[in-house]
Design a protein around this motif. Structure first.
Motif, PDB file in Angstrom:
ATOM      1  N   VAL A 135       1.604  -1.671  -0.043  1.00  0.00           N
ATOM      2  CA  VAL A 135       0.323  -0.170  -0.016  1.00  0.00           C
ATOM      3  C   VAL A 135       0.744   1.040   0.319  1.00  0.00           C
ATOM      4  O   VAL A 135       2.016   1.735   0.958  1.00  0.00           O
ATOM      5  CB  VAL A 135      -0.915  -0.094   1.606  1.00  0.00           C
ATOM      6  CG1 VAL A 135      -1.633   1.236   1.252  1.00  0.00           C
ATOM      7  CG2 VAL A 135      -1.689  -1.271   1.473  1.00  0.00           C
ATOM      8  N   ASP A 136       1.339   2.133  -0.918  1.00  0.00           N
ATOM      9  CA  ASP A 136       2.051   3.360  -1.244  1.00  0.00           C
ATOM     10  C   ASP A 136       1.163   4.667  -0.660  1.00  0.00           C
ATOM     11  O   ASP A 136      -0.145   4.634  -1.490  1.00  0.00           O
ATOM     12  CB  ASP A 136       2.229   3.329  -2.837  1.00  0.00           C
ATOM     13  CG  ASP A 136       3.156   2.151  -3.362  1.00  0.00           C
ATOM     14  OD1 ASP A 136       4.197   1.892  -2.949  1.00  0.00           O
ATOM     15  OD2 ASP A 136       3.099   1.717  -4.003  1.00  0.00           O
ATOM     16  N   VAL A 137       2.011   5.058   0.247  1.00  0.00           N
ATOM     17  CA  VAL A 137       1.297   6.101   0.685  1.00  0.00           C
ATOM     18  C   VAL A 137       2.095   7.619  -0.102  1.00  0.00           C
ATOM     19  O   VAL A 137       3.459   7.115   0.731  1.00  0.00           O
ATOM     20  CB  VAL A 137       0.883   6.585   2.374  1.00  0.00           C
ATOM     21  CG1 VAL A 137       0.518   7.912   2.827  1.00  0.00           C
ATOM     22  CG2 VAL A 137      -0.041   4.971   2.374  1.00  0.00           C
ATOM     23  N   PRO A 161      11.106   6.723  -5.953  1.00  0.00           N
ATOM     24  CA  PRO A 161       9.640   6.490  -6.136  1.00  0.00           C
ATOM     25  C   PRO A 161       8.301   7.464  -6.234  1.00  0.00           C
ATOM     26  O   PRO A 161       9.366   9.164  -6.039  1.00  0.00           O
ATOM     27  CB  PRO A 161       9.850   6.769  -3.850  1.00  0.00           C
ATOM     28  CG  PRO A 161      11.138   7.590  -3.873  1.00  0.00           C
ATOM     29  CD  PRO A 161      11.828   6.449  -5.013  1.00  0.00           C
ATOM     30  N   GLY A 162       7.440   7.641  -6.622  1.00  0.00           N
ATOM     31  CA  GLY A 162       6.520   8.213  -6.920  1.00  0.00           C
ATOM     32  C   GLY A 162       5.546   8.069  -7.682  1.00  0.00           C
ATOM     33  O   GLY A 162       4.168   8.231  -7.931  1.00  0.00           O
ATOM     34  N   PHE A 163       6.033   7.020  -9.037  1.00  0.00           N
ATOM     35  CA  PHE A 163       5.338   6.709  -9.971  1.00  0.00           C
ATOM     36  C   PHE A 163       5.038   5.135 -10.236  1.00  0.00           C
ATOM     37  O   PHE A 163       6.427   4.436  -9.553  1.00  0.00           O
ATOM     38  CB  PHE A 163       5.433   6.513 -10.963  1.00  0.00           C
ATOM     39  CG  PHE A 163       4.686   9.152 -10.921  1.00  0.00           C
ATOM     40  CD1 PHE A 163       3.750   9.325 -10.584  1.00  0.00           C
ATOM     41  CD2 PHE A 163       6.184   9.394 -10.697  1.00  0.00           C
ATOM     42  CE1 PHE A 163       3.499  10.563 -10.955  1.00  0.00           C
ATOM     43  CE2 PHE A 163       6.461  10.513 -10.176  1.00  0.00           C
ATOM     44  CZ  PHE A 163       4.589  11.371 -10.297  1.00  0.00           C
ATOM     45  N   GLY A 164       4.256   4.295 -10.651  1.00  0.00           N
ATOM     46  CA  GLY A 164       4.253   2.964 -10.723  1.00  0.00           C
ATOM     47  C   GLY A 164       4.506   3.408 -11.921  1.00  0.00           C
ATOM     48  O   GLY A 164       4.411   4.356 -13.367  1.00  0.00           O
ATOM     49  N   GLY A 165       4.710   2.085 -12.950  1.00  0.00           N
ATOM     50  CA  GLY A 165       5.344   1.447 -14.126  1.00  0.00           C
ATOM     51  C   GLY A 165       6.467   2.462 -14.756  1.00  0.00           C
ATOM     52  O   GLY A 165       7.028   2.297 -15.699  1.00  0.00           O
ATOM     53  N   GLN A 166       7.518   2.424 -13.415  1.00  0.00           N
ATOM     54  CA  GLN A 166       9.182   2.438 -14.676  1.00  0.00           C
ATOM     55  C   GLN A 166       9.812   1.569 -14.337  1.00  0.00           C
ATOM     56  O   GLN A 166       9.581   0.703 -13.867  1.00  0.00           O
ATOM     57  CB  GLN A 166       9.400   3.176 -13.245  1.00  0.00           C
ATOM     58  CG  GLN A 166       8.764   4.904 -12.357  1.00  0.00           C
ATOM     59  CD  GLN A 166       9.101   5.896 -12.024  1.00  0.00           C
ATOM     60  OE1 GLN A 166      10.863   6.319 -11.742  1.00  0.00           O
ATOM     61  NE2 GLN A 166       8.602   5.758 -10.587  1.00  0.00           N
ATOM     62  N   VAL A 223      12.223  -5.941  -2.478  1.00  0.00           N
ATOM     63  CA  VAL A 223      12.764  -4.993  -3.327  1.00  0.00           C
ATOM     64  C   VAL A 223      11.390  -3.957  -4.123  1.00  0.00           C
ATOM     65  O   VAL A 223       9.984  -4.820  -5.102  1.00  0.00           O
ATOM     66  CB  VAL A 223      13.077  -5.929  -4.724  1.00  0.00           C
ATOM     67  CG1 VAL A 223      13.887  -4.710  -5.747  1.00  0.00           C
ATOM     68  CG2 VAL A 223      14.531  -5.962  -3.907  1.00  0.00           C
ATOM     69  N   ASP A 224      11.246  -3.180  -4.380  1.00  0.00           N
ATOM     70  CA  ASP A 224      10.210  -1.968  -4.937  1.00  0.00           C
ATOM     71  C   ASP A 224      10.731  -1.133  -6.638  1.00  0.00           C
ATOM     72  O   ASP A 224      11.338  -0.325  -6.020  1.00  0.00           O
ATOM     73  CB  ASP A 224       9.573  -1.266  -4.020  1.00  0.00           C
ATOM     74  CG  ASP A 224       8.273  -0.688  -4.298  1.00  0.00           C
ATOM     75  OD1 ASP A 224       7.566  -0.489  -5.094  1.00  0.00           O
ATOM     76  OD2 ASP A 224       7.963  -0.024  -3.431  1.00  0.00           O
ATOM     77  N   GLY A 225       9.974  -1.578  -7.063  1.00  0.00           N
ATOM     78  CA  GLY A 225       9.902  -0.954  -8.606  1.00  0.00           C
ATOM     79  C   GLY A 225      10.837  -1.229  -9.442  1.00  0.00           C
ATOM     80  O   GLY A 225      11.391  -1.984  -9.320  1.00  0.00           O
ATOM     81  N   GLY A 236       3.782  -3.430  -8.919  1.00  0.00           N
ATOM     82  CA  GLY A 236       2.260  -2.712  -9.211  1.00  0.00           C
ATOM     83  C   GLY A 236       1.563  -3.169 -10.823  1.00  0.00           C
ATOM     84  O   GLY A 236       1.064  -3.739 -11.321  1.00  0.00           O
ATOM     85  N   SER A 237       2.171  -2.375 -11.824  1.00  0.00           N
ATOM     86  CA  SER A 237       1.919  -2.310 -13.074  1.00  0.00           C
ATOM     87  C   SER A 237       2.178  -3.831 -13.973  1.00  0.00           C
ATOM     88  O   SER A 237       1.267  -4.236 -14.685  1.00  0.00           O
ATOM     89  CB  SER A 237       2.816  -1.345 -14.140  1.00  0.00           C
ATOM     90  OG  SER A 237       4.364  -1.653 -13.671  1.00  0.00           O
ATOM     91  N   ALA A 238       2.681  -5.305 -13.270  1.00  0.00           N
ATOM     92  CA  ALA A 238       3.088  -6.215 -14.053  1.00  0.00           C
ATOM     93  C   ALA A 238       1.955  -7.226 -13.125  1.00  0.00           C
ATOM     94  O   ALA A 238       1.890  -8.231 -13.883  1.00  0.00           O
ATOM     95  CB  ALA A 238       4.848  -6.697 -13.399  1.00  0.00           C
TER      96      ALA A 238
HETATM   97  C1  DX5 Z   1       6.957   3.613  -6.057  1.00  0.00           C
HETATM   98  C2  DX5 Z   1       6.798   2.444  -5.717  1.00  0.00           C
HETATM   99  C3  DX5 Z   1       5.609   1.631  -5.693  1.00  0.00           C
HETATM  100  C4  DX5 Z   1       5.358   0.974  -7.497  1.00  0.00           C
HETATM  101  C5  DX5 Z   1       5.953  -0.398  -7.735  1.00  0.00           C
HETATM  102  O1  DX5 Z   1       7.852   4.481  -5.988  1.00  0.00           O
HETATM  103  O2  DX5 Z   1       6.497   2.539  -4.149  1.00  0.00           O
HETATM  104  O3  DX5 Z   1       5.052   0.231  -4.845  1.00  0.00           O
HETATM  105  O4  DX5 Z   1       4.285   1.334  -7.426  1.00  0.00           O
HETATM  106  O5  DX5 Z   1       4.721  -0.622  -9.091  1.00  0.00           O
HETATM  107  P1  DX5 Z   1       5.781  -1.243 -10.356  1.00  0.00           P
HETATM  108  O6  DX5 Z   1       6.270  -2.227 -10.097  1.00  0.00           O
HETATM  109  O7  DX5 Z   1       5.294  -0.931 -11.583  1.00  0.00           O
HETATM  110  O8  DX5 Z   1       7.309  -0.228 -10.536  1.00  0.00           O
END
Ligand code: DX5
Ligand code: ZN
Length: 217
Positions: free
Chosen positions: A33-35, A140-145, A173-175, A196-198
């Motif tokens: 859960v990304d806040v 950090p900040g966006f999904g799909g990178q 690991v995140d991202g 996330g995007s995957a």
């Molecule tokens: C980015 C978030 C991630 C993001 C991952 O700031 O912390 O959790 O949702 O998304 P993907 O897997 O699409 O990189």
């Protein structure tokens, strides 16, 4: 043990419960859960009210990643709203040990994250005080990178220290983690995988199951 944590940032918030249920059918055990507060990171996501609804909608372990400045202001609120694990960013903390203890005192698991530009060495002194280290592999900040390859070295360094110090600390690991690089991330010592995007593009249940099959190997 490996865990999979689909990041709901990439879900469709108009039918969040359906999307979460699809990850459960796919076999996930965590939910990420990304806040985001629009200050520590350039975007704003959601906060306590959404987390409360997620808590009511699922029994999954809720892994709450706080990308916010002065997170110590909100630790109690996020725990009350349903977090099972609260991760704060080292870059946001003036007195890290104090905040880690504050989270621990709430009876939930304690996570500490570092951004791609933060050297692995900076998290090392705090490993004995946390349950999970989080290595960001995108800014950090966006999904799909895209996954930043230079971060892989940090994963294996931190995994090595956890072993050397004989700690039972999880390594998340995140991202930018996809089906085609998740094995490499696991081989370098991560055991909690965020995607996330995957997961949320296309068939959510199938995507989750494909990750789970690799994580269970
Ligand atoms: C980015 C978030 C991630 C993001 C991952 O700031 O912390 O959790 O949702 O998304 P993907 O897997 O699409 O990189
Ligand atoms: Zn995250």
């Amino acid at each position: 043990m490996n865990h999979f944590a689909p990041s709901i940032l990439s879900a469709d918030f108009a039918h969040l419960k359906e999307d979460i249920d699809a990850t459960v059918r796919g076999g996930t055990d965590y939910l990420h859960v990304d806040v985001m507060d629009g200050v520590f990171v350039p975007s704003i996501s959601f906060g306590m009210p959404v987390l409360k609804c997620i808590r009511k909608a699922t029994d999954l372990f809720l892994d709450v990643h706080l990308m916010i400045t002065k997170p110590e202001r909100y630790v109690e609120e996020f725990v009350k709203s349903g977090a099972d694990l609260v991760t704060v960013h080292l870059e946001t903390l003036e007195n890290p040990k104090e905040v880690l203890e504050q989270i621990r005192a709430q009876g939930v698991k304690v996570g500490l994250a570092i951004n791609p530009e933060t050297p692995a060495e900076e998290i090392k002194p705090y490993l004995p005080y946390i349950d999970m280290a989080l290595v960001m592999t995108v800014h950090p900040g966006f999904g799909g990178q895209s996954y930043i390859p230079e971060c892989t070295e940090k994963i294996s360094q931190i995994a090595g220290w956890i072993k050397e110090m004989d700690l039972s600390v999880d390594l998340e690991v995140d991202g930018g983690v996809k089906l085609d690089n998740v094995e490499m991330v696991l081989e370098n010592g991560a055991n909690v995988i965020v995607a996330g995007s995957a997961v949320f593009a296309g068939d959510i249940e199938k995507n989750t199951r494909e990750f789970m099959d690799i994580l269970k190997k």
